[in-house]
Structure formats: C-alpha cells, structure tokens
Enzyme design. Structure first.
Site, PDB file in Angstrom:
ATOM      1  N   GLU A 114      83.860   4.571  -8.888  1.00  0.00           N
ATOM      2  CA  GLU A 114      85.071   3.742  -8.955  1.00  0.00           C
ATOM      3  C   GLU A 114      84.741   2.278  -8.674  1.00  0.00           C
ATOM      4  O   GLU A 114      83.779   1.967  -7.982  1.00  0.00           O
ATOM      5  CB  GLU A 114      86.092   4.246  -7.925  1.00  0.00           C
ATOM      6  CG  GLU A 114      86.622   5.622  -8.292  1.00  0.00           C
ATOM      7  CD  GLU A 114      87.637   6.173  -7.300  1.00  0.00           C
ATOM      8  OE1 GLU A 114      88.366   7.095  -7.667  1.00  0.00           O
ATOM      9  OE2 GLU A 114      87.701   5.691  -6.151  1.00  0.00           O
ATOM     10  N   CYS A 153      85.190  -5.312  -6.578  1.00  0.00           N
ATOM     11  CA  CYS A 153      84.520  -4.489  -5.574  1.00  0.00           C
ATOM     12  C   CYS A 153      83.813  -3.378  -6.341  1.00  0.00           C
ATOM     13  O   CYS A 153      84.475  -2.557  -6.975  1.00  0.00           O
ATOM     14  CB  CYS A 153      85.595  -3.952  -4.632  1.00  0.00           C
ATOM     15  SG  CYS A 153      84.973  -2.776  -3.447  1.00  0.00           S
ATOM     16  N   CYS A 211      77.550   8.710  -1.671  1.00  0.00           N
ATOM     17  CA  CYS A 211      76.727   8.033  -0.663  1.00  0.00           C
ATOM     18  C   CYS A 211      76.094   9.082   0.233  1.00  0.00           C
ATOM     19  O   CYS A 211      76.765  10.025   0.641  1.00  0.00           O
ATOM     20  CB  CYS A 211      77.580   7.082   0.169  1.00  0.00           C
ATOM     21  SG  CYS A 211      76.611   6.190   1.422  1.00  0.00           S
ATOM     22  N   CYS A 264      79.294   8.598   6.739  1.00  0.00           N
ATOM     23  CA  CYS A 264      80.069   8.053   7.861  1.00  0.00           C
ATOM     24  C   CYS A 264      81.360   8.880   7.987  1.00  0.00           C
ATOM     25  O   CYS A 264      81.968   9.229   6.968  1.00  0.00           O
ATOM     26  CB  CYS A 264      80.418   6.594   7.618  1.00  0.00           C
ATOM     27  SG  CYS A 264      78.966   5.539   7.453  1.00  0.00           S
ATOM     28  N   CYS A 312      84.735   7.782   6.135  1.00  0.00           N
ATOM     29  CA  CYS A 312      84.671   7.277   4.755  1.00  0.00           C
ATOM     30  C   CYS A 312      84.792   8.398   3.720  1.00  0.00           C
ATOM     31  O   CYS A 312      84.049   9.375   3.765  1.00  0.00           O
ATOM     32  CB  CYS A 312      83.353   6.526   4.577  1.00  0.00           C
ATOM     33  SG  CYS A 312      83.023   6.020   2.888  1.00  0.00           S
ATOM     34  N   CYS A 352      89.396   0.104   1.176  1.00  0.00           N
ATOM     35  CA  CYS A 352      88.056   0.431   1.665  1.00  0.00           C
ATOM     36  C   CYS A 352      87.958   1.868   2.116  1.00  0.00           C
ATOM     37  O   CYS A 352      88.795   2.367   2.840  1.00  0.00           O
ATOM     38  CB  CYS A 352      87.713  -0.442   2.859  1.00  0.00           C
ATOM     39  SG  CYS A 352      87.165  -2.050   2.380  1.00  0.00           S
TER      40      CYS A 352
HETATM   41  N1  SAH Z   1      78.023   1.420   2.259  1.00  0.00           N
HETATM   42  C1  SAH Z   1      78.370   0.081   2.505  1.00  0.00           C
HETATM   43  C2  SAH Z   1      79.354  -0.482   1.499  1.00  0.00           C
HETATM   44  C3  SAH Z   1      80.468   0.412   1.048  1.00  0.00           C
HETATM   45  S1  SAH Z   1      81.663   0.852   2.266  1.00  0.00           S
HETATM   46  C4  SAH Z   1      78.898  -0.085   3.920  1.00  0.00           C
HETATM   47  O1  SAH Z   1      79.111   0.912   4.585  1.00  0.00           O
HETATM   48  O2  SAH Z   1      79.033  -1.221   4.351  1.00  0.00           O
HETATM   49  C5  SAH Z   1      82.646  -0.622   2.340  1.00  0.00           C
HETATM   50  C6  SAH Z   1      83.413  -0.800   3.643  1.00  0.00           C
HETATM   51  O3  SAH Z   1      84.511   0.140   3.741  1.00  0.00           O
HETATM   52  C7  SAH Z   1      82.555  -0.577   4.893  1.00  0.00           C
HETATM   53  O4  SAH Z   1      82.743  -1.611   5.826  1.00  0.00           O
HETATM   54  C8  SAH Z   1      83.118   0.721   5.397  1.00  0.00           C
HETATM   55  O5  SAH Z   1      82.857   0.874   6.735  1.00  0.00           O
HETATM   56  C9  SAH Z   1      84.575   0.601   5.065  1.00  0.00           C
HETATM   57  N2  SAH Z   1      85.312   1.860   5.153  1.00  0.00           N
HETATM   58  C10 SAH Z   1      84.847   3.080   4.854  1.00  0.00           C
HETATM   59  N3  SAH Z   1      85.798   4.015   5.064  1.00  0.00           N
HETATM   60  C11 SAH Z   1      86.897   3.359   5.523  1.00  0.00           C
HETATM   61  C12 SAH Z   1      88.214   3.784   5.897  1.00  0.00           C
HETATM   62  N4  SAH Z   1      88.578   5.050   5.817  1.00  0.00           N
HETATM   63  N5  SAH Z   1      89.083   2.849   6.321  1.00  0.00           N
HETATM   64  C13 SAH Z   1      88.724   1.540   6.352  1.00  0.00           C
HETATM   65  N6  SAH Z   1      87.510   1.091   5.985  1.00  0.00           N
HETATM   66  C14 SAH Z   1      86.594   1.989   5.584  1.00  0.00           C
HETATM   67 FE1  SF4 Z   2      78.257   5.254   2.722  1.00  0.00          FE
HETATM   68 FE2  SF4 Z   2      80.859   5.138   3.209  1.00  0.00          FE
HETATM   69 FE3  SF4 Z   2      79.137   4.926   5.211  1.00  0.00          FE
HETATM   70 FE4  SF4 Z   2      79.371   2.920   3.424  1.00  0.00          FE
HETATM   71  S1  SF4 Z   2      80.937   3.613   4.828  1.00  0.00           S
HETATM   72  S2  SF4 Z   2      77.460   3.827   4.244  1.00  0.00           S
HETATM   73  S3  SF4 Z   2      79.801   4.098   1.559  1.00  0.00           S
HETATM   74  S4  SF4 Z   2      79.416   6.709   3.925  1.00  0.00           S
END
Ligand code: SAH
Ligand code: SF4
Length: 362
Positions: free
Chosen positions: A100, A113, A120, A124, A127, A354
């Site tokens: 996406e 974006c 990934c 995390c 996410c 995000c």
């Molecule tokens: N992998 C990279 C870039 C993609 S994630 C990273 O982790 O930085 C982009 C951003 O979205 C990151 O700052 C991540 O922590 C945030 N993010 C992920 N899941 C989220 C959620 N459920 N609510 C708010 N931000 C989130």
């Molecule tokens: Fe991967 Fe999501 Fe963690 Fe970014 S926030 S490193 S996209 S798992």
C-alpha cells in the site's frame, strides 16, 4: 516459443539509475547521450511509460526500448479516498505481492508515503504491517513506481516522499538508496534531498550508511520507548540493536549531515505513556536536538473500519491513551523544552494512518 538463439536481457526500466540509462543508450545502443535524457524526461517528467508515446524518439530507439526494456508498473487493486482527502492505494506487483501507499494532499504540500518491503519482518507489537508477516524486499523500480503512479493519478507533482509505508527501509537499503538516487537525480524526477525522509525502527548499520549517503535525506527514528526493557517489549528489533548503539548512530548521522532528526513516539495507553518516560527520553537523547512526533496509537484492526466501534477498539489489545494522558506526556516534553507535535493521523476512516497499512501478502 522459438527464438533465434540471441538472448537479450530485458532491462527493468524503472530500476535503472541515470548512469545505467546513459550506459545503455550510449554504449549498447550507440545513440547520442541526450537520448537518455529524453527517455528519462518522458518517464519521470511526463509520466509516459509506453514508448509508443515517446514521440521525439527515433523509431529505431523506440524499437530498442520495446524489445530490450520493460516498464513494470504495479496494478492498482484498490484506491480509497478519505473524508479529509487522504488517498490510499493498494498495488499488486508482478509476482502477486501487494503493498500500500498513501497520498496526503494539502493545499500546496503533498506527501507520498511509500512502502519499501512486502510486509515487514520486524513484528512491532503495535503495527498492522508487522503483525501481517513478511514477503520480500521491493525492487528500486517497485518503490519508484508507487511514487510515479500517484503523481500520475494526482495530475501534478508530489513535493515530499516519506518511507513510512510498509516495511523497514533500512533492511532494504540498496534498493531504497537506489530509488532515492533515481527520484533525486536532476535529469530524472529532480526531487530535493530534503524532501525525502527515511523512517527506521533503528537499524544501526543502515543509519550509518544513510549518514554517509551522497544524497542528504532526512532521518526519522521510531523510538517509542527510552529504555531497552520497554523498547524490546514493543519492538523486537531492539534485541538486535540496543538503544546505546542506536543513539550513537543517531549522533553520527547528526554530525555527518547537520540535519535535525525526527523521533517518532507512538503513545500506547499504560505501556509507554508515563510522563516520566519523557524525562528518560530527554536524558537519552541529550544534545541531539531532536523533533518529536507524538503519535497517539492507531488501533490496528484489519477488518473494514466500523464507525460504531469505540475509538479504542483494537485487535491487538493495545489502546490509545485518553486525551488527558496524551496531554500529560506532552506537558512533560514542554517542561523539558523538547520540540514536538502531536500527529493527528489523516485518513483514519480508510485505515490509511501510520501502522494501519496491511496490504495482503501472498
Ligand atoms: N519500518 C519503519 C517505517 C514504517 S512504519 C519504522 O518503523 O519506522 C512508519 C511509522 O508508523 C513508524 O513510526 C511506526 O512506529 C508507526 N506506527 C506503526 N504502527 C502504528 C500504529 N498502530 N499507530 C501509530 N503509529 C504506528
Ligand atoms: Fe516494521 Fe511496522 Fe515495526 Fe516499522 S513499525 S519496523 S513497518 S513492524
């Protein structure tokens, strides 16, 4: 299919750097140098991807392009437009993988974006992408294509690009860096280096490489916690690269580029929203002069958004803090003289915020 035995490599046009175009056009195809500029002008300037439409090229050159190169464009599977104008696109690559991208369109400020990986591997806890598993790295061309197709659909240029879609860009640094070189090159898309932001969960060697990268792009670090015990709970990647190593790499980036680093801090209720943690973060990042984006956690729910659901409903059991808790965390930042903003996510009604990008991994 029968062939005459002479094999030619089919060049992946959107993955070619300017230097590679020049070499192909001049050395292999024996055409004058300016022809490379013309081809790049069609693709990156006019978003003409079919060489039949590249009307100022000779017939011979167009034939060479047809037989020896291909512009691999992802197929648009879905496009959603949010009430606030944010658009989300779901693309399908040649092998069926899906990613996406999100287009944020403000008055004279547009941001794309884009995704760097299919899914990934870093998982995390907060996410959606991370919870969905991992497919593969995207090619430079697949990264560039997301940007070009959104520009084509918008009908004008997009000013900013952020690697904050699906995936960890610094686990795919070769292709991400190449896509940045392509977008930044004056003969290609000519997008200013400072209009490109790479967001990372803290891949230390990648941050060092970014600091040394010839295109001085911006860095955003997803911190989310100021101590290893807590951070490892939220982000398994912290077991590989500890905070000491991460902060050292951030200092190296700052020293090399002079650029201010943005820190992303997703606030999750009861987990990392204690104002005391803001003080710990200030001590950890002392002297770095970071800018903090406070992002109230977006509930992750892959089912279609349901407007009747309570705002804290979530598949993962995590919750967005109350406004009072968000405020308390922010006033600690204010007391510490840390510059910050609270990111009220755009496009939440279409799950375009995000961490809500999930695609569908095949
Ligand atoms: N992998 C990279 C870039 C993609 S994630 C990273 O982790 O930085 C982009 C951003 O979205 C990151 O700052 C991540 O922590 C945030 N993010 C992920 N899941 C989220 C959620 N459920 N609510 C708010 N931000 C989130
Ligand atoms: Fe991967 Fe999501 Fe963690 Fe970014 S926030 S490193 S996209 S798992």
């Amino acid at each position: 299919m029968e062939t005459d035995g002479a094999e030619t490599t089919l060049h992946d046009a959107l993955s070619l750097s300017y230097e590679e175009w020049r070499k192909l056009v001049v050395e292999d195809w024996k055409e004058p140098r300016f022809r490379a500029d013309q081809i790049c002008g069609w693709i990156y300037g006019k978003k003409v991807f079919d060489c039949h439409g590249m009307t100022n090229l000779s017939k011979t050159l167009r034939d060479k392009l047809i037989y020896e190169s291909r512009v691999k464009l992802p197929i648009q599977i879905k496009a959603l437009k949010s009430k606030d104008g944010t658009r989300k696109y779901l693309w399908q690559m040649e092998d069926g993988s899906r990613v996406e991208s999100v287009l944020l369109d403000h008055a004279n400020h547009t941001t794309a974006c884009i995704s760097s990986q299919v899914g990934c591997p870093l998982a995390c806890v907060f996410c959606a992408t991370g919870q969905g598993g991992y497919g593969r790295n995207l090619t430079a061309g697949e990264i560039v294509a997301q940007f070009l197709l959104m520009e084509q659909r918008l009908g004008r240029n997009i000013n900013n690009v952020v690697f904050m879609g699906m995936g960890e860009p610094l686990l795919n640094d070769a292709n991400v860096f190449k896509s940045i070189r392509i977008l930044n090159h004056p003969k290609m898309r000519d997008l200013g280096a400072r209009h490109v932001t790479v967001s990372t969960s803290g891949i230390v060697p990648g941050i060092r490489d970014l600091a040394d990268f010839e295109v001085p792009v911006r860095l955003s670090v997803s911190l989310h916690a100021p101590n290893d015990a807590l951070r490892s709970k939220l982000m398994p990647v912290n077991n590989q690269y500890s905070l000491v190593a991460l902060v050292e790499a951030m200092r190296y980036y700052k020293k090399r580029t002079g650029e201010r680093i943005t820190v992303e801090y997703v606030l999750v209720e009861g987990l990392n929203d204690d104002p005391q943690l803001a003080f710990e973060m200030a001590a950890l990042l002392d002297g770095l002069g970071v800018y903090v984006n406070v992002i109230p956690y977006n509930p992750v729910n892959n089912a279609p958004s349901n407007n009747n659901a309570p705002p804290n409903a979530s598949g993962s059991g995590l919750r967005r803090p109350s406004e009072a808790r968000i405020k308390a965390f922010c006033s600690a930042l204010t007391d510490l003289s840390i510059e910050f903003e609270v990111r009220r996510e755009k496009g939440t009604d279409i799950m375009a915020a995000c961490g809500q990008l999930a695609g569908q991994i095949i």
